[in-house]
Design a protein around this motif. Sequence first.
Motif, PDB file in Angstrom:
ATOM      1  N   LEU A  67       1.023   9.132   3.435  1.00  0.00           N
ATOM      2  CA  LEU A  67      -0.287   8.524   3.207  1.00  0.00           C
ATOM      3  C   LEU A  67      -0.188   7.341   2.257  1.00  0.00           C
ATOM      4  O   LEU A  67       0.674   7.293   1.388  1.00  0.00           O
ATOM      5  N   ASP A  68      -1.111   6.410   2.445  1.00  0.00           N
ATOM      6  CA  ASP A  68      -1.194   5.258   1.547  1.00  0.00           C
ATOM      7  C   ASP A  68      -1.508   5.764   0.129  1.00  0.00           C
ATOM      8  O   ASP A  68      -2.339   6.640  -0.052  1.00  0.00           O
ATOM      9  N   PRO A  69      -0.800   5.220  -0.884  1.00  0.00           N
ATOM     10  CA  PRO A  69      -1.035   5.714  -2.248  1.00  0.00           C
ATOM     11  C   PRO A  69      -2.495   5.573  -2.686  1.00  0.00           C
ATOM     12  O   PRO A  69      -2.975   6.359  -3.490  1.00  0.00           O
ATOM     13  N   ARG A  70      -3.193   4.570  -2.134  1.00  0.00           N
ATOM     14  CA  ARG A  70      -4.600   4.390  -2.518  1.00  0.00           C
ATOM     15  C   ARG A  70      -5.437   5.583  -2.095  1.00  0.00           C
ATOM     16  O   ARG A  70      -6.336   6.021  -2.814  1.00  0.00           O
ATOM     17  N   VAL A  71      -5.130   6.112  -0.888  1.00  0.00           N
ATOM     18  CA  VAL A  71      -5.877   7.270  -0.411  1.00  0.00           C
ATOM     19  C   VAL A  71      -5.654   8.441  -1.357  1.00  0.00           C
ATOM     20  O   VAL A  71      -6.585   9.142  -1.753  1.00  0.00           O
ATOM     21  N   LYS A  72      -4.371   8.613  -1.742  1.00  0.00           N
ATOM     22  CA  LYS A  72      -4.041   9.754  -2.596  1.00  0.00           C
ATOM     23  C   LYS A  72      -4.682   9.616  -3.973  1.00  0.00           C
ATOM     24  O   LYS A  72      -5.180  10.594  -4.533  1.00  0.00           O
ATOM     25  N   LEU A  73      -4.668   8.390  -4.498  1.00  0.00           N
ATOM     26  CA  LEU A  73      -5.291   8.173  -5.807  1.00  0.00           C
ATOM     27  C   LEU A  73      -6.784   8.471  -5.745  1.00  0.00           C
ATOM     28  O   LEU A  73      -7.323   9.216  -6.576  1.00  0.00           O
TER      29      LEU A  73
ATOM     30  N   PRO B 273       3.698  -4.711   2.103  1.00  0.00           N
ATOM     31  CA  PRO B 273       2.276  -4.700   1.761  1.00  0.00           C
ATOM     32  C   PRO B 273       1.648  -3.363   2.139  1.00  0.00           C
ATOM     33  O   PRO B 273       2.102  -2.706   3.077  1.00  0.00           O
ATOM     34  N   LEU B 274       0.632  -2.978   1.390  1.00  0.00           N
ATOM     35  CA  LEU B 274      -0.057  -1.726   1.707  1.00  0.00           C
ATOM     36  C   LEU B 274      -1.061  -2.008   2.816  1.00  0.00           C
ATOM     37  O   LEU B 274      -1.948  -2.838   2.666  1.00  0.00           O
TER      38      LEU B 274
END
Lengths: 283, 273
Positions: free
Chosen positions: B20-26, B238-239
């Motif tokens: 998963l994209d780190p942004r989702v996890k954050l 890039p994310l």
Amino acid sequence: MGIIETKKLIFEYIRRDEEGNVEGITRAVDEVDLDIRQGDFIAILGHNGSGKSTLAKHLNAILYPTEGTVWVDGKDTMDEACLWDIRQTAGMVFQNPDNQIIGQVVEEDVGFGPENMGVPTKEIWERVEESLKAVGMYKYRKHSPNKLSGGQKQRVSIAGVIAMHPKCIILDEPTAMLDPNGRKEVIRAVRALNQAEDITVVLITHYMEEIIHADRAVVMDKGHVAMQGTPREIFSQVGKLKELRLDVPQVTLLAYELKKSGLPLPDGILTCEELAEALQSVE
Amino acid sequence: MLRDITLGQYYQADSVIHRLDPRVKLAATVLFIVSLFIVDNFVGYIIAAIFLACMIKISGVPFRYMIKGMKSIVFLLVIAVVFNLFLTPGEAVLSVWKLKITKEGIRIAVMMAIRLVFLIIGSSLMTLTTTPNNLTDGMEKMMSPLKIFHVPVHEVAMMMSIALRFIPILLEETDKIMKAQIARGADFESGNLIKKAKAMVPLLVPLFISAFRRANDLAMAMEARCYRGGEHRTKMKPLVYHRRDRIGYLIIFAYMAVSVCFGRILKIPFLNI
């Protein structure tokens, strides 16, 4: 005009005492004239404190001349508008492999230069792949730099510079902190780049055996250019090299001593094979 | 020995959550923590427990790794529970000397314990499934709106990732200096706390000097490679949001809705303890 040209280049360090008063001025580089053509392999030699590293840092605008001028690909390094062009044209590899790797993964580090230049993502990947292959480190692309040997780290650093597509690479004692195997690895990679990709190489070193394959060698002493010529020309003057406190490769030294004691050998023997041939023809 | 230290506590595995994209996890971690504090009945906590259990199962990280993070908060946990247990006013259940345990106190103490435990498990799930590098990238991207207020987001992220890169190198260096000083007769082991602290001076001074020298070299190397801050910079990795990331957002928002509905708004009479 060549790819790199310096004219009457002077650089002075100002030494200060603890209160910041000027104690004296050291001239690290003194009236150096260089002319390096595209595709050349130039070696710059000298013992510690001869000014060779200071000179190298002028060639990609990390230091600026106190007097005189440096042109890289026709651009004056004092011209701030050209700064990034110059750094891209003349890439630089430093001595300590640990202190110049920025990424936490090999491929990310190689991509750092192109990222800074604003190269599109897809092209960055192409450049990373191509430069890692050029130095033979492609299979390590997913590794952490901390797990690599010194020679491998230095090859990654070289790949990082090549990925910026420079016309010229300046290597500031890239092998000084490596073991003999690592040194060979790095020099082999540099030679391959010079021959296959026609990249101009400026190799700064104090290991004499590394300059054997150079097109031209420049010997520095106290900021001056003390000798200049092909490696053969340089090595034929063993006496002068010794005066400059430089080591001569063992084969050359042996040939020199044999000649001194009476054998009719030619000057400037560089490899074991040459010496063997010369000795056979003597008999 | 010092070389083997792995940073953060990343657990290598190949799961959807790892990818998963780190942004989702954050975002999911923040929302999950918020939900823990909105919820005020046990139905909500059961929902949170089920959600967390599913996520752990999907992530493929063994449960004992989650427990590891708990050790550091045991002390905090005990304090929180004890204070809530004894100092909440209300109907007394048991009284010992001047202290009394109230019914409300038990309820709040248990809730507090559940909140803290879930909070730690939830956030360690994120750090266990995200590489430090990825995490910095995610934070940089999420914080980028702050650039309007002149917050140096890129610079901070760059500093964090360089720090991460240099920690193993500096650890190795510490090891080396320590051995060198021991060889010269330094004693790092014996004596009381003050003596031990003083013994660290010959270790820290060379370490700092070498760190500054490295920083200087690194700055020069970065400049030589055309580094000039975050502007005009492109990204090698890039994310980009994929389908799984959108689904991730959907799931976390669905969880949020369910948990707020049952945990706060709807009161189910017989379950509402």
